[in-house]
Design a protein around this motif. Sequence first.
Motif, mmCIF file in Angstrom:
data_model
loop_
_atom_site.group_PDB
_atom_site.id
_atom_site.type_symbol
_atom_site.label_atom_id
_atom_site.label_comp_id
_atom_site.label_asym_id
_atom_site.label_seq_id
_atom_site.Cartn_x
_atom_site.Cartn_y
_atom_site.Cartn_z
ATOM 1 N N ILE A 1 1.050 -1.582 -0.307
ATOM 2 C CA ILE A 1 -0.301 -0.005 0.554
ATOM 3 C C ILE A 1 1.258 1.100 0.224
ATOM 4 O O ILE A 1 1.127 2.391 -0.632
ATOM 5 C CB ILE A 1 -1.061 -0.253 0.745
ATOM 6 N N ALA A 2 2.342 1.336 1.369
ATOM 7 C CA ALA A 2 3.282 2.432 1.427
ATOM 8 C C ALA A 2 3.658 2.762 -0.259
ATOM 9 O O ALA A 2 3.839 4.098 -0.702
ATOM 10 C CB ALA A 2 3.629 1.975 1.919
ATOM 11 N N ILE B 1 2.109 1.944 -3.401
ATOM 12 C CA ILE B 1 0.577 1.957 -4.367
ATOM 13 C C ILE B 1 0.382 3.212 -4.427
ATOM 14 O O ILE B 1 0.969 4.091 -5.500
ATOM 15 C CB ILE B 1 -0.610 1.440 -4.138
ATOM 16 N N LEU B 2 0.641 4.132 -3.283
ATOM 17 C CA LEU B 2 0.309 6.182 -3.252
ATOM 18 C C LEU B 2 1.607 6.866 -3.736
ATOM 19 O O LEU B 2 0.488 7.879 -4.740
ATOM 20 C CB LEU B 2 0.122 6.022 -1.167
ATOM 21 N N VAL C 1 -0.130 6.480 -7.121
ATOM 22 C CA VAL C 1 -1.082 7.326 -8.433
ATOM 23 C C VAL C 1 -1.543 8.621 -7.495
ATOM 24 O O VAL C 1 -1.847 9.732 -7.953
ATOM 25 C CB VAL C 1 -2.498 6.856 -6.846
ATOM 26 N N PHE C 2 -0.332 9.397 -5.935
ATOM 27 C CA PHE C 2 -0.311 10.646 -6.302
ATOM 28 C C PHE C 2 0.297 11.475 -7.302
ATOM 29 O O PHE C 2 -0.050 12.435 -7.826
ATOM 30 C CB PHE C 2 0.523 11.339 -5.133
ATOM 31 N N LEU D 1 6.806 14.336 -0.071
ATOM 32 C CA LEU D 1 5.392 13.296 0.077
ATOM 33 C C LEU D 1 6.246 11.809 0.331
ATOM 34 O O LEU D 1 6.625 10.805 1.253
ATOM 35 C CB LEU D 1 4.156 12.779 -1.234
ATOM 36 N N ILE E 1 6.967 9.150 3.621
ATOM 37 C CA ILE E 1 6.922 8.212 3.660
ATOM 38 C C ILE E 1 7.735 7.169 4.366
ATOM 39 O O ILE E 1 7.312 6.319 4.513
ATOM 40 C CB ILE E 1 5.577 7.431 1.958
#
Lengths: 304, 304, 304
Positions: free
Chosen positions: C84-85, C87-88, C91-92, C105, C109
């Motif tokens: 998930i970390a 993916i974001l 997507v961002f 970002l 993260i």
Amino acid sequence: MPPNTSPLISAKALAGFSELIIALAALRAGLHDIVKASIAGSIIGNVLLVLGGAMLAGGMRYQEQHFNPIAARSQATMLLLAAIALILPAVFQTAANGTGGLDRLSVAISIVLLLVYLLSLAFALVTHRALFAGSHQPDEQKGQPSKGRAIAVLAGATVGIAWMSEILVGTIEPATQELGLSQIFVGVFVVAVLGNAVEHATAILVAMKGRMDLSLSIAIGSSVQIALFVAPVLVLASLVLGPTPMDLAFPAGLVLLVLVSVLITTQVANDGRSDWLEGVQLLTIYAILGLTFFFLPANVATSH
Amino acid sequence: MPPNTSPLISAKALAGFSELIIALAALRAGLHDIVKASIAGSIIGNVLLVLGGAMLAGGMRYQEQHFNPIAARSQATMLLLAAIALILPAVFQTAANGTGGLDRLSVAISIVLLLVYLLSLAFALVTHRALFAGSHQPDEQKGQPSKGRAIAVLAGATVGIAWMSEILVGTIEPATQELGLSQIFVGVFVVAVLGNAVEHATAILVAMKGRMDLSLSIAIGSSVQIALFVAPVLVLASLVLGPTPMDLAFPAGLVLLVLVSVLITTQVANDGRSDWLEGVQLLTIYAILGLTFFFLPANVATSH
Amino acid sequence: MPPNTSPLISAKALAGFSELIIALAALRAGLHDIVKASIAGSIIGNVLLVLGGAMLAGGMRYQEQHFNPIAARSQATMLLLAAIALILPAVFQTAANGTGGLDRLSVAISIVLLLVYLLSLAFALVTHRALFAGSHQPDEQKGQPSKGRAIAVLAGATVGIAWMSEILVGTIEPATQELGLSQIFVGVFVVAVLGNAVEHATAILVAMKGRMDLSLSIAIGSSVQIALFVAPVLVLASLVLGPTPMDLAFPAGLVLLVLVSVLITTQVANDGRSDWLEGVQLLTIYAILGLTFFFLPANVATSH
């Protein structure tokens, strides 16, 4: 009904109630983006922030906490169902590309979700109520969670919420512009967190009393209630109350948000036990999601 | 072999058979979109409609039904593998953007899937057959499921299917245009449902006899068979029979359909037990998927 | 510490070490695409190729192997968190569409992931170390895995890796062009496989000794280490060492690759047991992923 299930009943009733009040106010003002952001934020806030906080707080006191895996899986499945129900209208909107039908689809799905919600109540309260009785209560001997204290916490939180929701809806737009935050960030991570204050306090309180069953039921149960009851009711209410009908098509970012939250929650809830690291894992996903939306420029976050 | 495993063998053999007959007819007519829609529809129909119906029917008679969780997980993993194998060619097609290689990739993946299917048969029938023996049979004492009745149901369904498949392929195009339905809706929710009538009848019959093991094996097993045997065979057969080779790249909507169905099925099947609400949950996803594709305009549903 | 946990310690330390050495060399050369491909390749290589190989090899000797399901689930959850970390930020990047913020970002993260990694070490080595002690050791009586042999295997592999990494980074670009392979294919399926040779040898060795606990811990543990330690360290190191800062936004194809690998691994690892078919299932996904990237034209594979 045993006296110590009252925090659960109260917290869940209030959850739907406070969420509905805030959302109806925003709906009448035509702020559909805020309503959707708040729905998504409540769903993920309950399973990541509330459940994560409860598992962490409980895990700092107990090496390992147990809950009924059958009840937990059943609620996690309902959450997955809700996530899928929110993905499809968004995909439909992209595929149909403005050729219509989205409003009718949203109404149809809303009616299906309300029916499933009623059936899930029949399951939890009638045919399979034993599953939700909460058999793992290590602290039972040391004393029931104080009913008075629970009610005091709940009452305080409720008064706070009613007051804040009044203020919130009126100040969202100027505030977000002033701070340079996107509306979606505010809806997901500010409005929703305030709207879930009751669940948060209750879930942590009972987790520290060793009753992770109850905590999980509040957290996941509240998310399920938002997705299967509050969201469909808002769609149907918008036909009467709103300036324009609200559809169920969430922006792609929110759909992704809900989906990843549900995937990690399912993984954590399925096994019938929790520890502090599981709490940290849920909170970490919440933090990463928050960071991603925080850095997103205000103008792009709300696009579909 | 004990006499009461015969419905399983018959139903699964017929499943692949009737599906193949319908699909080969459509393949020769060059209706690749219908073939793919029918494959996707059979996969999701078996796990959502057939398994959901069986869990609901069985759950109305039994508070809780049990099945071997190891066998169920093994089949659910195979289903997830199949879903991933169908995602990749679609993603490849988007990424490669018409630069070729899709047909060779489809053939290569088809061969891999057929090999895995053979290995899974070796697992179920040779090295780990004890897992699939079906130890939970609460009604065993009250009498075996009637072999005569089972065969009558199966025979009736088969005759019906053979007759319908003749008619279906010839009438799909005029009928869909007349009713204003998209080809994809018809393929997924009409052709596939008829093609799975046998599994549906058998799975519900055995679930009501308390043999959820068998029911799950028919439903998930049929989906796995469609994905790992029927689909690859059709791709390879299209090289010889079809007017043009058929690839494995399913339209994005169908890929999503299969993926969400597999996610909810995995969640429901992993725990080795079922109740009526799990049946309702699977059927709800089927209904929501059906609604979404029903409202989709005919011209956009088949695009990639 | 019991003597026979040394292969685990050595293998995991070497995993991070050899991966970091290769990646830092590529980072200094500004080959961010290769670094990301190698990170994704190591993550999926460890859970699909290494764990799949171990389960297959172990399963050919034992009908069924067992491992602690709580420890396995905990690591699988960490893997899902890592996916998930990753993916974001991707997507961002798509959503923000070049409006900036991606580097900040990525740094934020990365810091969160390093903190979670430290907490997971505290969990495994301090508060819940009993979970990771490895209680299922069917071959214990027949003799410990030879420490000398394990060290010989590890030493040989290490020398090989150090030598190969020198050669690799210098020859990747000319070699890929000559063979017509995409950089991403080489990074994911060639560089990463060589970088994981140690884990591969160790995991299969211990699986064949009946210690699937240790095997799983090496395979999933190494993937978690790459995602939560190596990747964030590389992002932070790029601020100082690299010609330009490296972000955490992986190309869409790599994100999908990691996500499907994590989904199937979670499904396989959650139940606390393995057999040869589970090994085949993991290896099949690896093969299908490899085929998809192999057929992808060199020029499109690296686009976002």
